[in-house]
Design an enzyme around this catalytic site. Structure first.
Site, PDB file in Angstrom:
ATOM      1  N   SER A  58     -20.206 -13.879 -23.939  1.00 25.41           N
ATOM      2  CA  SER A  58     -21.171 -13.372 -23.674  1.00 25.41           C
ATOM      3  C   SER A  58     -21.478 -12.168 -24.338  1.00 25.41           C
ATOM      4  O   SER A  58     -22.507 -11.400 -24.645  1.00 25.41           O
ATOM      5  CB  SER A  58     -20.550 -12.313 -22.594  1.00 25.41           C
ATOM      6  OG  SER A  58     -19.347 -11.926 -22.042  1.00 25.41           O
ATOM      7  N   ASP A  71     -17.011  -0.961 -18.145  1.00 27.76           N
ATOM      8  CA  ASP A  71     -17.168  -1.988 -19.168  1.00 27.76           C
ATOM      9  C   ASP A  71     -17.667  -2.164 -20.599  1.00 27.76           C
ATOM     10  O   ASP A  71     -18.415  -0.544 -20.875  1.00 27.76           O
ATOM     11  CB  ASP A  71     -18.941  -2.713 -19.100  1.00 27.76           C
ATOM     12  CG  ASP A  71     -19.094  -4.258 -19.917  1.00 27.76           C
ATOM     13  OD1 ASP A  71     -17.708  -4.280 -20.881  1.00 27.76           O
ATOM     14  OD2 ASP A  71     -19.625  -5.222 -19.521  1.00 27.76           O
ATOM     15  N   HIS A  76     -18.784  -5.260 -23.561  1.00 25.49           N
ATOM     16  CA  HIS A  76     -20.178  -5.387 -23.698  1.00 25.49           C
ATOM     17  C   HIS A  76     -21.344  -4.761 -25.179  1.00 25.49           C
ATOM     18  O   HIS A  76     -20.715  -3.339 -25.079  1.00 25.49           O
ATOM     19  CB  HIS A  76     -21.336  -6.191 -22.744  1.00 25.49           C
ATOM     20  CG  HIS A  76     -20.588  -7.067 -22.385  1.00 25.49           C
ATOM     21  ND1 HIS A  76     -19.769  -7.849 -21.070  1.00 25.49           N
ATOM     22  CD2 HIS A  76     -20.342  -8.533 -22.840  1.00 25.49           C
ATOM     23  CE1 HIS A  76     -19.593  -8.549 -21.036  1.00 25.49           C
ATOM     24  NE2 HIS A  76     -19.041  -9.693 -21.822  1.00 25.49           N
TER      25      HIS A  76
END
Length: 403
Positions: free
Chosen positions: A132, A378, A381
């Site tokens: 990702s 997070d 990312h």
């Protein structure tokens, strides 16, 4: 870039035409202009120059706040944006993270030009292969290219692990293929891959690689999914009663998978056609103590990058980087056109560039997490616009000037 001349060239010729000295000076000036062209990168698109000037290290530099030039696009205006990276949409108020430019010490990055890149890729198939974070970079590139492709000429499709962007006017496709381990595993489903116990078929790659073998350009990454402690290496198949399971260390299992990957590339890649890139690991910022914060802190509430020269946090694993670097060098030695793009150190300084809590959460936070946002931040990312845009500026420089 050449400085624009302040005198009128034709007038100068007329006034000096009958002068031997004038003609000599004119020839001297013309020669000096051509000899001095393209001595260094000055931010322009060097469309015909394919090599970096001597001594220019694009990866050695610093972050510079540049709100006039960055961001290159607006989050809400990119039709390719997805909720994983849409930090403003999900409540992030500060936007300074969008305005930082990477400045090499001895030169400038070529200015990104979407039309130039698409012309360079005309008639080709490009595939990002990885996890990702690689998808994060793929979405960034589509946002950077969007204004260069008329809406009627864009096509987006999703078939299993393969997501495709195609421009008919340039006859180019820029795809993303989900494969976080590079080799086969029980995490291969592009949607349903959140398994607690990961099992890796460390010697198997063919079921994925069949989708890549005819590509003109492949951009790989693989790092984050190897960090799970609950990972088992498997020889054989899931159904075979003679399967061999083994618990091995993180670096060793990564090394085995990279070996399978390089073996396949050596055997199947067309050395005269396919260009390869391997993006180095993208650092995470899960340990605030790395930059002087207290215990149990991470990227949450960070709004400024780390400007300290030589900073190296605990989210950057040198042993795994060495495995990838050595593998790429072996591929080069075997005649493949491949570049290792080291984004790790420059990204390590960008503790504030992550979504933190500002993204769509596919599993709603618990009451305990809501009470302590650090627990569900997070820090892996990246918000867009943001750090992956710079990765693509580097990739652009490599495509135009290094291969």
């Amino acid at each position: 870039m050449e400085k624009q001349q302040k005198w009128t060239f034709g007038t100068w010729i007329q006034s000096k035409f009958h002068s031997v000295l004038g003609i000599s000076l004119m020839l001297l000036l013309i020669g000096s202009v051509f000899l001095s062209r393209d001595a260094t990168y000055k931010g322009e698109d060097l469309q015909t120059e394919k090599k970096s000037p001597p001594g220019c290290n694009l990866l050695s530099g610093k972050w510079v706040y540049d709100p006039k030039s960055f961001p290159s696009y607006r989050e809400e205006e990119c039709s390719f944006m997805i909720d994983d990276y849409s930090c403003q949409k999900f409540g992030r108020k500060d936007s300074k993270y969008q305005h930082w430019r990477w400045q090499p010490h001895d030169c400038d990055l070529p200015r990104f030009n979407g039309t130039t890149l698409l012309e360079n890729l005309r008639g080709k198939r490009v595939i990002f292969v990885g996890d990702s974070v690689n998808k994060n970079q793929w979405i960034s590139l589509l946002c950077l290219l969007e204004t260069s492709v008329p809406p009627s000429e864009r096509l987006k499709q999703w078939h299993g692990s393969l997501m495709t962007f195609r421009s008919s006017v340039y006859d180019v496709s820029i795809d993303f293929y989900w494969e976080p381990m590079l080799v086969e595993s029980n995490c291969d489903d592009a949607i349903d891959h959140h398994v607690m116990e990961r099992v890796i078929k460390v010697q198997r790659i063919e079921s994925h690689a069949i989708h890549w073998k005819d590509a003109d350009m492949l951009i790989f990454n693989s790092f984050m999914w190897w960090l799970s402690p609950n990972t088992t290496v498997l020889w054989g198949s899931y159904e075979d009663s003679l399967d061999i399971y083994e618990e091995v260390g993180r670096v060793r299992r990564y090394e085995m998978a990279i070996k399978t990957w390089t073996d396949w590339l050596n055997s199947h890649i067309n050395r005269t056609k396919t260009e390869l890139f391997f993006m180095s690991l993208s650092p995470y910022h899960q340990v605030g103590k790395d930059w002087g914060k207290g215990p149990n802190t991470n990227c949450y509430n960070e709004t400024e990058p780390i400007l300290e020269e030589g900073f190296w946090g605990s989210g950057s694993e040198r042993p795994m980087m060495e495995v990838a670097e050595n593998a790429v060098q072996q591929l080069k030695n075997n005649g493949l056109k491949v570049q290792y793009v080291n984004i790790t150190e420059l990204s390590d300084k960008r503790r504030e560039g992550h979504p933190s809590i500002y993204k769509k959460h596919w599993r709603p936070p618990t009451e305990e997490e809501l009470a302590n946002p650090i627990r569900y931040s997070d820090c892996v990312h990246w918000c867009l616009p943001g750090v992956p845009d710079v990765w693509n500026h580097l990739l652009y420089a490599y495509i135009l000037h290094y291969l």
